[in-house]
Scaffold this active site. Structure first.
Site, mmCIF file in Angstrom:
data_model
loop_
_atom_site.group_PDB
_atom_site.id
_atom_site.type_symbol
_atom_site.label_atom_id
_atom_site.label_comp_id
_atom_site.label_asym_id
_atom_site.label_seq_id
_atom_site.Cartn_x
_atom_site.Cartn_y
_atom_site.Cartn_z
ATOM 1 C CG PHE A 17 -1.933 -0.953 1.411
ATOM 2 C CD1 PHE A 17 -3.098 -0.861 0.660
ATOM 3 C CD2 PHE A 17 -1.812 -2.009 2.313
ATOM 4 C CE1 PHE A 17 -4.113 -1.792 0.798
ATOM 5 C CE2 PHE A 17 -2.821 -2.951 2.457
ATOM 6 C CZ PHE A 17 -3.966 -2.849 1.705
ATOM 7 C CE LYS A 55 -1.125 4.211 -6.671
ATOM 8 N NZ LYS A 55 -0.521 3.425 -5.592
ATOM 9 C CG ASN A 85 -6.729 17.089 -2.047
ATOM 10 O OD1 ASN A 85 -6.776 18.304 -2.177
ATOM 11 N ND2 ASN A 85 -5.637 16.442 -1.658
ATOM 12 C CE1 TYR A 141 -1.687 7.829 -6.213
ATOM 13 C CE2 TYR A 141 -3.601 8.262 -7.600
ATOM 14 C CZ TYR A 141 -2.975 7.526 -6.601
ATOM 15 O OH TYR A 141 -3.644 6.474 -6.026
ATOM 16 C CB THR A 201 -6.283 7.321 -11.324
ATOM 17 O OG1 THR A 201 -6.035 8.575 -11.930
ATOM 18 C CG2 THR A 201 -4.959 6.668 -10.998
ATOM 19 C CG LEU A 205 -17.836 13.900 -2.256
ATOM 20 C CD1 LEU A 205 -18.086 15.404 -2.365
ATOM 21 C CD2 LEU A 205 -18.741 13.132 -3.224
ATOM 22 C CE LYS A 245 -4.637 9.084 0.672
ATOM 23 N NZ LYS A 245 -5.791 8.467 1.277
ATOM 24 C CB SER A 248 -5.661 4.104 -8.624
ATOM 25 O OG SER A 248 -6.638 5.100 -8.801
ATOM 26 N NE ARG A 276 -11.045 17.391 -8.198
ATOM 27 C CZ ARG A 276 -11.143 16.494 -7.217
ATOM 28 N NH1 ARG A 276 -10.799 16.831 -5.979
ATOM 29 N NH2 ARG A 276 -11.611 15.292 -7.445
#
Ligand code: NAD
Ligand code: UD1
Length: 341
Positions: A84, A156, A201, A152, A130, A203, A88, A128, A295
């Site tokens: 982990f 990954k 950052n 970031y 992402t 939600l 991030k 992720s 954003r």
């Protein structure tokens, strides 16, 4: 892995790591935490120890420091690593790309080198959603095209490729890449949870900190997306479900004969306003919000097709949006300052 195996958990003091450590210990595994505490508190480990009723060995060290890692492998027989440890924060990664490539990419390379040296070739990696960039359609399957819009995300993607290359070079490695969607929620005890540094950052911590009175108003980043109410849609997944996905990965890892790449999501998409409403219902608190500009870098919709996880890991998410909100709130209400009491 059998239940008496020893699992090294890098980043085990952090948000997802701490929840995973609880489940690993409850399942009977021996666990060793390795963390440099750059984004975690030692208090989180004390709380985990209280939940599981025993003390947990912890090594304070950095994955970029070969000597720190060697000491661990010298003194313990590690059967598998759940990795982990990483930075991030997307915004920070844009400002400080080298910090992210050094910590995440160089750190992972050093970790794998030391693992290899000591004959431990089994790793579960935190990737992720992402890595899908702006997907052309939803739900997202594992074979969708990959891309990144920030350092970031690129770290990954690079690590995924590095681990695939490692497997090609030596197919006795066992590698599972888990692509998380949006983790939220907390352990049902309310004693461990997400504790971001500074203004959140993401939600859910922004919502909970607004509800607890720490922040005054949630800015909703855009209401003109092509979604059911115009606000961004994500696949929120309870952190305990996510942690359980790691247990399933560890159970299966010895038997795999390829790099297994798996989405961990629920398959359901909720908008920002859906989350606000669900949270208000769960907490009985009002969450004041205002519509703000989009954003930069955000996408309209992102949710998983989780069917492959069910097929290969016998895993699926069991906790819904109400439980996610109730558990986030229980943690935040009991710990308004996070771990800094
Ligand atoms: P976190 O920051 O709470 O946990 C990461 C842990 O790693 C922290 O305890 C930190 O102190 C430690 N760490 C960082 N760099 C280290 C280093 N060089 N050496 C040793 N320890 C180090 O984050 P999290 O939310 O628990 O995320 C865990 C992993 O999952 C990360 O790799 C993250 O990128 C990935 N991930 C997180 C999310 C999310 O939304 N939380 C989504 C997708 C993927
Ligand atoms: C963020 C990261 C992503 C990471 C993912 C999971 C960014 C740009 N992306 O994605 O790399 O993999 O977390 O941890 O940070 N929102 C608001 N107001 C807020 C905060 C968020 O309206 O104050 C909205 C966002 O526009 C988005 C949704 O809430 O539509 C979720 O945002 P967030 O929690 O930051 O997650 P992601 O954007 O999915």
């Amino acid at each position: 892995m059998n239940k008496s195996s020893t699992i090294l958990v890098t980043g085990g003091a952090g948000y997802i790591g701490s929840h995973t450590v609880v489940l690993l210990i409850e399942a009977g595994y021996n666990v060793l935490i390795f963390d440099n505490f750059s984004n975690a508190s030692k208090e989180s480990i004390k709380r985990v120890e209280k939940i599981v009723g025993k003390s947990i060995p912890v090594v304070e060290g950095d994955i970029r420091n070969r000597e720190d890692l060697k000491k661990v492998f010298e003194n313990h027989t590690i059967d598998s690593v759940i990795h982990f440890a990483g930075l991030k924060a997307v915004g920070e990664s844009v400002e400080k790309p080298l910090k992210y490539y050094d910590n995440n990419v160089t750190g992972t390379v050093t970790l794998c080198e030391v693992m290899s040296e000591y004959g431990c070739k089994s790793i579960v990696f935190s990737s992720s959603a992402t890595v899908y960039g702006d997907p052309h359609t939803t739900p997202i399957k594992e074979d969708f095209p990959l891309s990144a819009t920030n350092p970031y995300g690129r770290s990954k993607l690079f690590i995924e490729e590095i681990l695939r290359d490692l497997y090609i070079s030596d197919n006795t490695w066992k590698v599972i890449l888990l692509r998380y969607f949006n983790p939220v929620g907390a352990h049902g005890s309310g004693t461990i949870g997400e504790d971001p540094n500074g203004i959140p950052n993401n939600l859910m911590p922004y919502i909970t900190q607004t509800a607890v009175g720490k922040l005054s108003c949630l800015g909703v980043f855009g209401d003109d997306y092509d979604t059911h109410d115009g606000t961004g849609v994500r696949d929120y997944i309870h952190v305990v479900d996510l942690a359980n996905g790691h247990l399933k990965a560890i159970e299966k890892i010895d038997g795999i004969n390829e790099v297994l790449t798996v989405n961990l999501g629920t398959g359901k998409g909720y908008s920002v306003l859906d989350m606000v409403k669900a949270f208000e219902k769960a907490s009985g608190k009002e969450v004041p919000y205002c519509i703000a500009p989009r954003r930069a870098g955000d996408i309209a919709k992102c949710y998983a097709d989780p069917s492959y996880a069910k097929e290969v890991l016998s895993w699926e998410a069991t906790k819904g949006i109400d439980e996610m909100c109730q558990d986030s709130w229980r943690w935040q209400e009991a710990n308004p300052k996070g771990y800094a009491q």
